[in-house]
Design an enzyme around this catalytic site. Structure first.
Site, PDB file in Angstrom:
ATOM      1  N   CYS A 246       0.791  -1.585  -0.045  1.00  0.00           N
ATOM      2  CA  CYS A 246       0.324  -0.194  -0.085  1.00  0.00           C
ATOM      3  C   CYS A 246       1.026   1.451   0.015  1.00  0.00           C
ATOM      4  O   CYS A 246       2.074   1.309   0.978  1.00  0.00           O
ATOM      5  CB  CYS A 246      -0.895   0.274   1.433  1.00  0.00           C
ATOM      6  SG  CYS A 246      -2.099   0.982   1.307  1.00  0.00           S
TER       7      CYS A 246
ATOM      8  N   HIS B 100      -9.043  -3.427  -2.195  1.00  0.00           N
ATOM      9  CA  HIS B 100      -8.096  -2.869  -1.698  1.00  0.00           C
ATOM     10  C   HIS B 100      -8.605  -1.679  -0.797  1.00  0.00           C
ATOM     11  O   HIS B 100      -8.761  -0.276  -0.246  1.00  0.00           O
ATOM     12  CB  HIS B 100      -6.458  -2.596  -2.056  1.00  0.00           C
ATOM     13  CG  HIS B 100      -5.521  -2.217  -1.071  1.00  0.00           C
ATOM     14  ND1 HIS B 100      -3.949  -2.691  -0.414  1.00  0.00           N
ATOM     15  CD2 HIS B 100      -5.082  -1.279  -1.323  1.00  0.00           C
ATOM     16  CE1 HIS B 100      -4.063  -1.981   0.315  1.00  0.00           C
ATOM     17  NE2 HIS B 100      -3.849  -1.298  -0.673  1.00  0.00           N
ATOM     18  N   GLU B 101      -8.387  -0.671  -2.555  1.00  0.00           N
ATOM     19  CA  GLU B 101      -8.862   0.646  -2.134  1.00  0.00           C
ATOM     20  C   GLU B 101     -10.279   1.004  -1.405  1.00  0.00           C
ATOM     21  O   GLU B 101     -10.556   2.187  -1.692  1.00  0.00           O
ATOM     22  CB  GLU B 101      -9.065   1.108  -4.105  1.00  0.00           C
ATOM     23  CG  GLU B 101      -7.803   1.016  -4.670  1.00  0.00           C
ATOM     24  CD  GLU B 101      -6.765   1.959  -3.964  1.00  0.00           C
ATOM     25  OE1 GLU B 101      -6.821   3.072  -3.412  1.00  0.00           O
ATOM     26  OE2 GLU B 101      -5.380   1.742  -4.149  1.00  0.00           O
TER      27      GLU B 101
ATOM     28  N   HIS C 222     -10.118   1.932   1.743  1.00  0.00           N
ATOM     29  CA  HIS C 222      -9.946   3.484   1.793  1.00  0.00           C
ATOM     30  C   HIS C 222     -11.294   3.893   2.235  1.00  0.00           C
ATOM     31  O   HIS C 222     -11.188   4.847   2.333  1.00  0.00           O
ATOM     32  CB  HIS C 222      -8.989   3.531   0.913  1.00  0.00           C
ATOM     33  CG  HIS C 222      -7.454   3.260   1.465  1.00  0.00           C
ATOM     34  ND1 HIS C 222      -6.873   2.958   2.574  1.00  0.00           N
ATOM     35  CD2 HIS C 222      -6.880   2.650   0.134  1.00  0.00           C
ATOM     36  CE1 HIS C 222      -5.638   2.753   2.136  1.00  0.00           C
ATOM     37  NE2 HIS C 222      -5.889   1.554   1.081  1.00  0.00           N
TER      38      HIS C 222
END
Length: 191
Positions: free
Chosen positions: A96, A138-139, A142
């Site tokens: 990351c 993954h994003e 966030h």
């Protein structure tokens, strides 16, 4: 209109408040004319940082937007929602941009179905498989105020950090010794 400059968008610390809360939805009615420039700036910054994905909140922007891609393949994702996950999961090493050098084995579904808006505001429903599914998830973490470190135990995270620190020290030592030897040789030759 939102005005951004990529040279002013630095990665925020992983402990920053903007990283631990869900960003505000991107408002296409109020800011739709800025969506393309937001996309361009995020892609440019992602490329500069050497990533394959970048969320707006990673650079301090409180907006539900991320970009992902490699080379000419680019996807801008506004107001994402994952609507379906496959039962099949795979363990894979992830890094990351917010945690340079820290690689963690993360188990994620291998296929997802997502709904989001592109930079023109068009609603897209799309399936993602393999690596693109992983990057999207993954994003998406966030976008929910979490990150990949929340998916491993404290022991595994501490181990990965220690491993990275040891590697960093070895590299520093190797190059420090090399440059000292070069400096000594230069001084010896000039005598």
């Amino acid at each position: 209109m939102i005005v951004l400059r990529k040279d002013k968008l630095d990665l925020v610390e992983p402990t920053a408040e903007v990283m631990h809360k869900a960003p505000q939805p991107f408002n296409f009615e109020a800011d739709g004319d800025s969506a393309q420039s937001v996309t361009n700036v995020l892609f440019d910054r992602m490329k500069q940082l050497g990533g394959v994905g970048l969320s707006a909140n990673q650079v301090g922007l409180d907006m539900r937007v991320f970009v992902m891609g490699l080379g000419e393949t680019k996807i801008a994702v506004f107001n994402p929602e994952i609507i379906e996950y496959s039962d099949t999961e795979e363990l894979f090493n992830e890094g990351c941009l917010s945690y340079p050098g820290i690689v963690l084995g993360i188990k994620r579904p291998t296929k997802i179905k997502a709904k989001y808006q592109n930079e023109t505001g068009q609603i897209i429903e799309q399936e993602f498989n393999g690596l693109t599914a992983r990057i999207f998830q993954h994003e998406y973490d966030h976008m929910n105020g979490t990150d990949y470190t929340d998916r491993v135990s404290k022991f595994k995270l501490d181990y990965a950090k220690k491993k990275f620190e040891n590697k960093r020290k070895k590299i520093i030592k190797k190059y420090a010794v090399k440059t000292m030897i070069e400096a000594l040789n230069v001084n010896k030759d000039s005598d």
